[in-house]
Design a protein around this motif. Structure first.
Motif, PDB file in Angstrom:
ATOM      1  N   PRO B  27       0.710  -1.183   0.061  1.00  0.00           N
ATOM      2  CA  PRO B  27      -0.065  -0.043   0.087  1.00  0.00           C
ATOM      3  C   PRO B  27       0.822   1.259  -0.045  1.00  0.00           C
ATOM      4  O   PRO B  27       1.917   1.335   0.542  1.00  0.00           O
ATOM      5  N   GLY B  28       0.581   2.172  -1.101  1.00  0.00           N
ATOM      6  CA  GLY B  28       1.381   3.362  -0.990  1.00  0.00           C
ATOM      7  C   GLY B  28       2.489   3.267  -2.235  1.00  0.00           C
ATOM      8  O   GLY B  28       2.778   4.513  -2.611  1.00  0.00           O
ATOM      9  N   SER B  29       2.629   2.131  -2.772  1.00  0.00           N
ATOM     10  CA  SER B  29       3.424   2.127  -3.869  1.00  0.00           C
ATOM     11  C   SER B  29       2.756   2.540  -5.139  1.00  0.00           C
ATOM     12  O   SER B  29       1.456   2.589  -5.190  1.00  0.00           O
ATOM     13  N   LYS B  30       3.629   3.246  -5.957  1.00  0.00           N
ATOM     14  CA  LYS B  30       3.040   3.567  -7.168  1.00  0.00           C
ATOM     15  C   LYS B  30       3.259   2.500  -8.363  1.00  0.00           C
ATOM     16  O   LYS B  30       4.372   1.997  -8.572  1.00  0.00           O
ATOM     17  N   ALA B  31       2.051   2.108  -9.081  1.00  0.00           N
ATOM     18  CA  ALA B  31       1.998   1.244  -9.688  1.00  0.00           C
ATOM     19  C   ALA B  31       2.161   1.379 -11.115  1.00  0.00           C
ATOM     20  O   ALA B  31       1.810   2.580 -11.691  1.00  0.00           O
ATOM     21  N   PHE B  55      -8.591   0.932 -10.281  1.00  0.00           N
ATOM     22  CA  PHE B  55      -8.833  -0.508 -10.955  1.00  0.00           C
ATOM     23  C   PHE B  55      -8.751  -1.381  -9.655  1.00  0.00           C
ATOM     24  O   PHE B  55      -8.012  -1.371  -8.699  1.00  0.00           O
ATOM     25  N   ILE B  56      -9.369  -2.655 -10.065  1.00  0.00           N
ATOM     26  CA  ILE B  56      -9.190  -3.826  -9.086  1.00  0.00           C
ATOM     27  C   ILE B  56      -8.564  -4.686 -10.068  1.00  0.00           C
ATOM     28  O   ILE B  56      -9.006  -5.355 -11.019  1.00  0.00           O
ATOM     29  N   ILE B 142      -5.888  -3.071  -5.246  1.00  0.00           N
ATOM     30  CA  ILE B 142      -6.432  -1.876  -5.756  1.00  0.00           C
ATOM     31  C   ILE B 142      -5.658  -0.847  -5.936  1.00  0.00           C
ATOM     32  O   ILE B 142      -4.940  -0.387  -5.258  1.00  0.00           O
ATOM     33  N   LEU B 143      -6.041  -0.239  -7.203  1.00  0.00           N
ATOM     34  CA  LEU B 143      -5.193   1.001  -7.517  1.00  0.00           C
ATOM     35  C   LEU B 143      -6.396   2.250  -7.658  1.00  0.00           C
ATOM     36  O   LEU B 143      -7.078   1.910  -8.164  1.00  0.00           O
ATOM     37  N   LYS B 144      -5.717   3.363  -7.087  1.00  0.00           N
ATOM     38  CA  LYS B 144      -6.219   4.531  -7.228  1.00  0.00           C
ATOM     39  C   LYS B 144      -5.496   5.527  -8.139  1.00  0.00           C
ATOM     40  O   LYS B 144      -4.469   5.907  -7.705  1.00  0.00           O
ATOM     41  N   ASP B 149      -0.513   9.545 -11.242  1.00  0.00           N
ATOM     42  CA  ASP B 149      -0.199   8.222 -10.485  1.00  0.00           C
ATOM     43  C   ASP B 149      -1.183   7.381 -10.223  1.00  0.00           C
ATOM     44  O   ASP B 149      -2.184   7.574 -10.108  1.00  0.00           O
ATOM     45  N   LEU B 150      -0.748   6.009 -10.484  1.00  0.00           N
ATOM     46  CA  LEU B 150      -1.510   5.007  -9.802  1.00  0.00           C
ATOM     47  C   LEU B 150      -1.006   4.441  -8.486  1.00  0.00           C
ATOM     48  O   LEU B 150      -0.003   3.878  -8.670  1.00  0.00           O
ATOM     49  N   VAL B 151      -2.010   4.679  -7.490  1.00  0.00           N
ATOM     50  CA  VAL B 151      -1.211   4.408  -6.358  1.00  0.00           C
ATOM     51  C   VAL B 151      -1.985   3.346  -5.680  1.00  0.00           C
ATOM     52  O   VAL B 151      -3.202   2.959  -5.606  1.00  0.00           O
ATOM     53  N   VAL B 152      -1.279   2.124  -5.206  1.00  0.00           N
ATOM     54  CA  VAL B 152      -1.647   0.774  -4.437  1.00  0.00           C
ATOM     55  C   VAL B 152      -2.492   1.231  -3.384  1.00  0.00           C
ATOM     56  O   VAL B 152      -1.822   2.046  -2.375  1.00  0.00           O
ATOM     57  N   LYS B 153      -3.508   0.937  -3.151  1.00  0.00           N
ATOM     58  CA  LYS B 153      -4.420   1.115  -1.871  1.00  0.00           C
ATOM     59  C   LYS B 153      -4.532  -0.068  -1.135  1.00  0.00           C
ATOM     60  O   LYS B 153      -4.855   0.093   0.009  1.00  0.00           O
TER      61      LYS B 153
END
Lengths: 164, 204
Positions: B27-31, B55-56, B142-144, B149-153
């Motif tokens: 969680p917090g990583s940039k995908a 995205f899921i 889950i990416l937001k 950025d696409l951040v891993v949540k």
């Protein structure tokens, strides 16, 4: 006439019960059983392998664990196969698999579907993929999230840990 | 002097080893985005989804009993969250020489059988699974979208009972999704599950 007949019955009885004496019967357990095994501290070596009948890499490494059990039976090595098969498949799938493959090691089916609640307790580095193996020797614990590709690879880990 | 040089060499080697191990997304990583082939033959990137808020992403496959057990629930997640801006993106990264059922042709068949309402992408090089740090199937992210950025949540499991959906008491992924949609911090952002290993090339 009665005497030989009773011997006959006795022989039948013994031959029937023998495999049950040799092989510990597979059991369904909760995580508390595994947890106490993980805290097992004695001079014997404990090997716990997490597997499932549907897991191909698990099934292909099983013979190495069986061979280990056979080769080190006189020494203080305890081997437990923890099945992660679904509980409803215990009778229909797990038990027939054990019989068909003549698994001599003790098999415990872990019925604890909230995996997230216990995976870290086995090892914090475990992602949950199987096969996975824990080796406990005295105060030393080793964890492997991998498939052993040969008997030698497994034995090379176990051998140095056995107290002579 | 020799010992010092040796210890420096050892230190450098161990540092190299550490840096060579890719970090799994947390969680917090940039995908990273990707460009992978969908079961309809078209190449798909996350950037194609202009209206999505996130995205899921699920690393899954055809053969694994856990993946199969979760297929209907993954379809349910897509039906519930795609309209809210979070479509499911399914990726199969398994090596077909180890798991023949997980070939591209097998994916097309499975997607048809189950009428997947989401894309089902083939990560043939396994680069995306490696980059994300996926180890098992199904493995959920889950990416937001946050700016560019696409951040891993959220990383981990779908819920707490793979075998029996009626026995589920903790919907880990849905809880995370609902917190994201409510603009809250995700309270349980990482969970673990038993699953089939991703079948890496050359491991057998």
């Amino acid at each position: 006439m009665k005497f030989p007949f009773s011997i006959f019955i006795l022989i039948l009885f013994i031959s029937g019960i023998q495999p049950q004496i040799l092989n510990a019967q597979p059991k369904i357990v909760k995580f508390s059983t595994i947890d106490s095994l993980l805290h097992h501290r004695s001079d014997s070596l404990l090997v716990i392998n997490f597997w499932a009948t549907w897991c191909k890499p698990c099934v292909s490494e099983l013979p190495y664990f069986e061979e280990l059990k056979k080769n080190y039976s006189s020494e203080k090595v305890k081997l437990i196969l923890v099945s992660l098969d679904f509980k409803r498949e215990f009778e229909s799938r797990v038990k027939p698999f054990i019989e068909k493959n003549n698994i001599a090691s003790e098999v415990l089916l872990l019925d604890e579907p909230d995996y997230n609640s216990w995976i870290d307790k086995v090892d914090a580095t475990w992602s949950g993929a199987i096969p996975a193996t824990v080796v406990i020797a005295g105060s030393k614990k080793m964890f492997f999230e991998k498939e052993f590709i040969s008997y030698a690879e497994l034995e090379n880990i176990i051998k140095p840990l056995i107290q002579k | 002097m020799k010992t010092i040089l040796l210890s420096i060499a050892v230190l450098c080697c161990s540092l190299l080893l550490i840096s060579a191990t890719p970090d799994a997304y947390a969680p917090g990583s940039k995908a990273t985005d990707f460009k992978l082939k969908n079961v309809d033959g078209k190449m798909v990137s996350l950037a194609d989804y202009k209206d999505a808020q996130g995205f899921i992403v699920t690393f899954t496959c055809n053969h694994c009993p856990f993946s199969k057990a979760y297929e209907d629930r993954i379809i349910g997640l897509h039906n519930k969250y795609a309209a809210k801006g979070y479509p499911v993106v399914a990726i199969n990264s398994n090596d077909k020489t180890i798991a023949p059922e997980d070939s591209y042709e097998g994916m097309i068949e499975r997607a048809k059988e189950k009428k997947f309402p989401f894309v089902y992408l083939y990560d043939e090089s396994q680069e995306i699974a490696k980059t994300y740090g996926a180890t098992r199937t199904p493995h959920m992210y889950i990416l937001k979208k946050e700016g560019k950025d696409l951040v891993v949540k959220y990383v981990g499991a779908i819920d707490d009972n793979s075998d029996d959906p009626s026995m589920v008491t903790k919907k880990y992924l849905e809880n995370a999704m609902d917190e994201i949609l409510a603009g809250k911090e995700v309270s349980t952002s990482s969970t673990k599950a038993i699953g089939c290993t991703i079948k890496w090339k050359g491991t057998k």
